[in-house]
Design a protein around this motif. Structure first.
Motif, PDB file in Angstrom:
ATOM      1  N   THR A   1       0.851  -1.187   0.000  1.00 27.90           N
ATOM      2  CA  THR A   1       0.000   0.000   0.000  1.00 27.90           C
ATOM      3  C   THR A   1       0.888   1.238   0.000  1.00 27.90           C
ATOM      4  N   ASN A   2       0.282   2.398  -0.213  1.00 28.81           N
ATOM      5  CA  ASN A   2       1.088   3.623  -0.204  1.00 28.81           C
ATOM      6  C   ASN A   2       1.688   3.875   1.177  1.00 28.81           C
ATOM      7  N   GLN A   3       0.995   3.447   2.237  1.00 27.59           N
ATOM      8  CA  GLN A   3       1.531   3.632   3.585  1.00 27.59           C
ATOM      9  C   GLN A   3       2.775   2.775   3.805  1.00 27.59           C
ATOM     10  N   GLU A   4       2.800   1.589   3.228  1.00 24.55           N
ATOM     11  CA  GLU A   4       3.977   0.722   3.359  1.00 24.55           C
ATOM     12  C   GLU A   4       5.164   1.292   2.586  1.00 24.55           C
ATOM     13  N   VAL A   5       4.886   1.946   1.477  1.00 22.77           N
ATOM     14  CA  VAL A   5       5.958   2.605   0.722  1.00 22.77           C
ATOM     15  C   VAL A   5       6.557   3.740   1.550  1.00 22.77           C
ATOM     16  N   ILE A   6       5.694   4.539   2.181  1.00 23.44           N
ATOM     17  CA  ILE A   6       6.171   5.651   3.008  1.00 23.44           C
ATOM     18  C   ILE A   6       6.964   5.124   4.205  1.00 23.44           C
ATOM     19  N   THR A   7       6.480   4.039   4.810  1.00 20.20           N
ATOM     20  CA  THR A   7       7.195   3.446   5.947  1.00 20.20           C
ATOM     21  C   THR A   7       8.585   2.984   5.530  1.00 20.20           C
ATOM     22  N   TRP A   8       8.674   2.390   4.344  1.00 21.81           N
ATOM     23  CA  TRP A   8       9.979   1.954   3.831  1.00 21.81           C
ATOM     24  C   TRP A   8      10.911   3.155   3.637  1.00 21.81           C
ATOM     25  N   CYS A   9      10.378   4.246   3.105  1.00 23.90           N
ATOM     26  CA  CYS A   9      11.183   5.465   2.930  1.00 23.90           C
ATOM     27  C   CYS A   9      11.665   5.992   4.281  1.00 23.90           C
ATOM     28  N   ASP A  10      10.761   6.008   5.256  1.00 22.06           N
ATOM     29  CA  ASP A  10      11.133   6.506   6.587  1.00 22.06           C
ATOM     30  C   ASP A  10      12.202   5.627   7.229  1.00 22.06           C
ATOM     31  N   ASN A  11      12.071   4.320   7.069  1.00 25.81           N
ATOM     32  CA  ASN A  11      13.058   3.398   7.653  1.00 25.81           C
ATOM     33  C   ASN A  11      14.451   3.610   7.071  1.00 25.81           C
ATOM     34  N   ASN A  12      14.492   4.038   5.818  1.00 24.05           N
ATOM     35  CA  ASN A  12      15.774   4.275   5.154  1.00 24.05           C
ATOM     36  C   ASN A  12      16.184   5.741   5.170  1.00 24.05           C
TER      37      ASN A  12
ATOM     38  N   LEU B   1      14.867   8.365   3.874  1.00 25.70           N
ATOM     39  CA  LEU B   1      14.749   9.031   2.577  1.00 25.70           C
ATOM     40  C   LEU B   1      13.681  10.112   2.718  1.00 25.70           C
ATOM     41  N   ASN B   2      14.070  11.216   3.330  1.00 23.16           N
ATOM     42  CA  ASN B   2      13.100  12.238   3.729  1.00 23.16           C
ATOM     43  C   ASN B   2      12.351  12.846   2.551  1.00 23.16           C
ATOM     44  N   ALA B   3      13.080  13.177   1.493  1.00 22.38           N
ATOM     45  CA  ALA B   3      12.420  13.791   0.339  1.00 22.38           C
ATOM     46  C   ALA B   3      11.479  12.803  -0.342  1.00 22.38           C
ATOM     47  N   PHE B   4      11.922  11.557  -0.470  1.00 28.82           N
ATOM     48  CA  PHE B   4      11.094  10.551  -1.138  1.00 28.82           C
ATOM     49  C   PHE B   4       9.837  10.225  -0.333  1.00 28.82           C
ATOM     50  N   SER B   5       9.930  10.296   0.984  1.00 28.32           N
ATOM     51  CA  SER B   5       8.742  10.017   1.795  1.00 28.32           C
ATOM     52  C   SER B   5       7.653  11.057   1.569  1.00 28.32           C
ATOM     53  N   LYS B   6       8.040  12.230   1.041  1.00 25.74           N
ATOM     54  CA  LYS B   6       7.055  13.280   0.746  1.00 25.74           C
ATOM     55  C   LYS B   6       6.525  13.168  -0.686  1.00 25.74           C
ATOM     56  N   ILE B   7       7.427  12.933  -1.647  1.00 31.15           N
ATOM     57  CA  ILE B   7       6.980  12.935  -3.044  1.00 31.15           C
ATOM     58  C   ILE B   7       6.354  11.604  -3.465  1.00 31.15           C
ATOM     59  N   LEU B   8       6.545  10.549  -2.657  1.00 28.76           N
ATOM     60  CA  LEU B   8       5.945   9.248  -2.979  1.00 28.76           C
ATOM     61  C   LEU B   8       4.702   8.979  -2.133  1.00 28.76           C
TER      62      LEU B   8
ATOM     63  N   ASN C   1      16.648  14.919 -12.342  1.00 21.38           N
ATOM     64  CA  ASN C   1      16.073  16.234 -12.647  1.00 21.38           C
ATOM     65  C   ASN C   1      14.554  16.200 -12.564  1.00 21.38           C
ATOM     66  N   GLN C   2      13.956  15.116 -13.035  1.00 22.79           N
ATOM     67  CA  GLN C   2      12.504  14.987 -12.948  1.00 22.79           C
ATOM     68  C   GLN C   2      12.045  14.895 -11.496  1.00 22.79           C
ATOM     69  N   LEU C   3      12.791  14.131 -10.691  1.00 19.36           N
ATOM     70  CA  LEU C   3      12.444  14.015  -9.276  1.00 19.36           C
ATOM     71  C   LEU C   3      12.635  15.342  -8.548  1.00 19.36           C
TER      72      LEU C   3
ATOM     73  N   PHE D   1      19.344  10.626  -3.668  1.00 20.02           N
ATOM     74  CA  PHE D   1      18.905   9.874  -4.842  1.00 20.02           C
ATOM     75  C   PHE D   1      19.672   8.557  -4.959  1.00 20.02           C
ATOM     76  N   VAL D   2      20.986   8.612  -4.733  1.00 18.69           N
ATOM     77  CA  VAL D   2      21.803   7.392  -4.806  1.00 18.69           C
ATOM     78  C   VAL D   2      21.437   6.440  -3.676  1.00 18.69           C
ATOM     79  N   ARG D   3      21.187   6.990  -2.483  1.00 14.36           N
ATOM     80  CA  ARG D   3      20.774   6.142  -1.360  1.00 14.36           C
ATOM     81  C   ARG D   3      19.433   5.475  -1.645  1.00 14.36           C
ATOM     82  N   PHE D   4      18.548   6.198  -2.326  1.00 12.97           N
ATOM     83  CA  PHE D   4      17.264   5.614  -2.727  1.00 12.97           C
ATOM     84  C   PHE D   4      17.488   4.444  -3.680  1.00 12.97           C
ATOM     85  N   GLN D   5      18.373   4.645  -4.662  1.00 13.80           N
ATOM     86  CA  GLN D   5      18.677   3.579  -5.620  1.00 13.80           C
ATOM     87  C   GLN D   5      19.259   2.362  -4.902  1.00 13.80           C
ATOM     88  N   ALA D   6      20.189   2.619  -3.977  1.00  6.99           N
ATOM     89  CA  ALA D   6      20.835   1.515  -3.260  1.00  6.99           C
ATOM     90  C   ALA D   6      19.830   0.765  -2.385  1.00  6.99           C
ATOM     91  N   ALA D   7      18.981   1.518  -1.684  1.00 10.58           N
ATOM     92  CA  ALA D   7      17.981   0.887  -0.818  1.00 10.58           C
ATOM     93  C   ALA D   7      16.979   0.084  -1.636  1.00 10.58           C
TER      94      ALA D   7
END
Length: 336
Positions: A233-244, A246-253, A278-280, A296-302
């Protein structure tokens, strides 16, 4: 992801070199990619990566041996025209121009080009470790004092500027800076700890010096998938971002579910890195956020780690299922 591309696209070494100035990236290279470090080619960028690894936790220590020149100019090759003029004027005024290692003073030519030049960043990093005096001179507009420039505590009002002033006028300031004490204070790996307050406090604060605490390497901690990512779910995606973290991604995702996350992973691999980031970044700006290249690189690695874990779990489940079927068939055969 970038490491896998290096063999076919040597230019990727330049990207990794730029990233390797960050301590968390260095920690990941040391703890997870030892084989990559052992097989680095002789390309300048690859050797720059290795140098950053070797300089991890280095202390400041004044370099006095072999320092026989007055000043060294650190600049991007794209600023060659204006830097050449500065160099010619310095030579006319009897300055001895050398390299970062054999000069007592460093003139950093500030511009957007030098900020994004890993060679400049590496040279300044070495100068800081050697406690060299660093003079800042703005050579081109527009420019922004961010990224690694922030670590130099640049005060624009105190910086020399060949854009608003002629080169001849800034030469006395350069000479004055060179005559001053060249060395920054040496720094050892110690930390100052304030003793805890007691009921019988003296009029003076007491301090004790103790070795800095050893921190374990920073690692990306992916959330182990308990179900297929495509079913998140979208909440599980946000939780995954928070665990890693990924502050910016937790907002835009915020509105992304598992299928969207997998689609983003696919697009990011099919597109050039600068295109997708650039798109992100555009999406982040719409929400008043800032996405750094490191995140962005940390997001890719995670994300790579997350997909790897899912593949391993699915493979183990598949093997377990096949084993159970084999055992079940064996029992039936024995009964018959």
């Amino acid at each position: 992801y970038f490491i896998q591309l290096c063999k076919d696209y040597p230019i990727v070494y330049d990207i990794i070199w730029k990233l390797s100035f960050h301590s968390d990236i260095i920690d990941q290279l040391i703890t997870r990619h030892d084989d990559f470090l052992k097989q680095l080619p002789t390309l300048p960028a690859a050797q720059g990566i290795l140098q950053n690894v070797q300089m991890k936790n280095s202390c400041r220590s004044p370099l006095t041996n072999g320092v026989s020149y007055d000043i060294s100019l650190i600049s991007s090759s794209k600023d060659h025209f204006i830097v050449k003029k500065i160099e010619e004027n310095l030579l006319k005024h009897n300055f001895h121009i050398g390299t970062t290692l054999n000069s007592s003073c460093i003139l950093l030519c500030v511009s957007e080009e030098s900020k994004h030049d890993s060679t400049c960043q590496a040279a300044i990093r070495q100068a800081v470790l050697d406690c060299k005096k660093i003079i800042l001179c703005i050579v081109r507009n527009p420019y922004r004092i961010d990224d690694w420039f922030n670590t130099l505590n640049i005060q624009e009002r105190k910086s020399l500027n060949v854009i608003t002033s002629s080169i001849e006028k800034i030469l006395p300031e350069i000479e004055k800076n060179c005559r001053n004490n060249h060395h920054l204070p040496a720094i050892t790996k110690r930390t100052r700890i304030v003793s805890p307050p007691s009921s019988h406090r003296t009029s003076q604060e007491t301090f004790t010096l103790s070795p800095a605490p050893q921190h374990s390497p920073v690692e990306i901690l992916p959330m182990v998938p308990i179900k297929k990512i495509q079913n998140w779910t979208n909440q599980e995606v946000i939780t995954w971002c928070d665990n890693n973290k990924l502050n910016a991604f937790s907002k835009i995702l915020t509105h992304y579910d598992g299928r969207n996350l997998l689609a983003l992973a696919h697009v990011s691999r099919m597109s050039a890195p600068h295109t997708i980031i650039n798109q992100l970044r555009n999406d982040c700006r719409k929400q008043g956020l800032r996405l750094s290249f490191v995140e962005f690189v940390r997001f890719q690695a995670a994300l790579d780690e997350l997909l790897r874990l899912e593949r391993n779990i699915l493979r183990k489940q598949s093997i377990s299922t096949l084993a159970n079927r084999y055992v079940y068939k064996g029992k039936i055969a024995q009964q018959t």
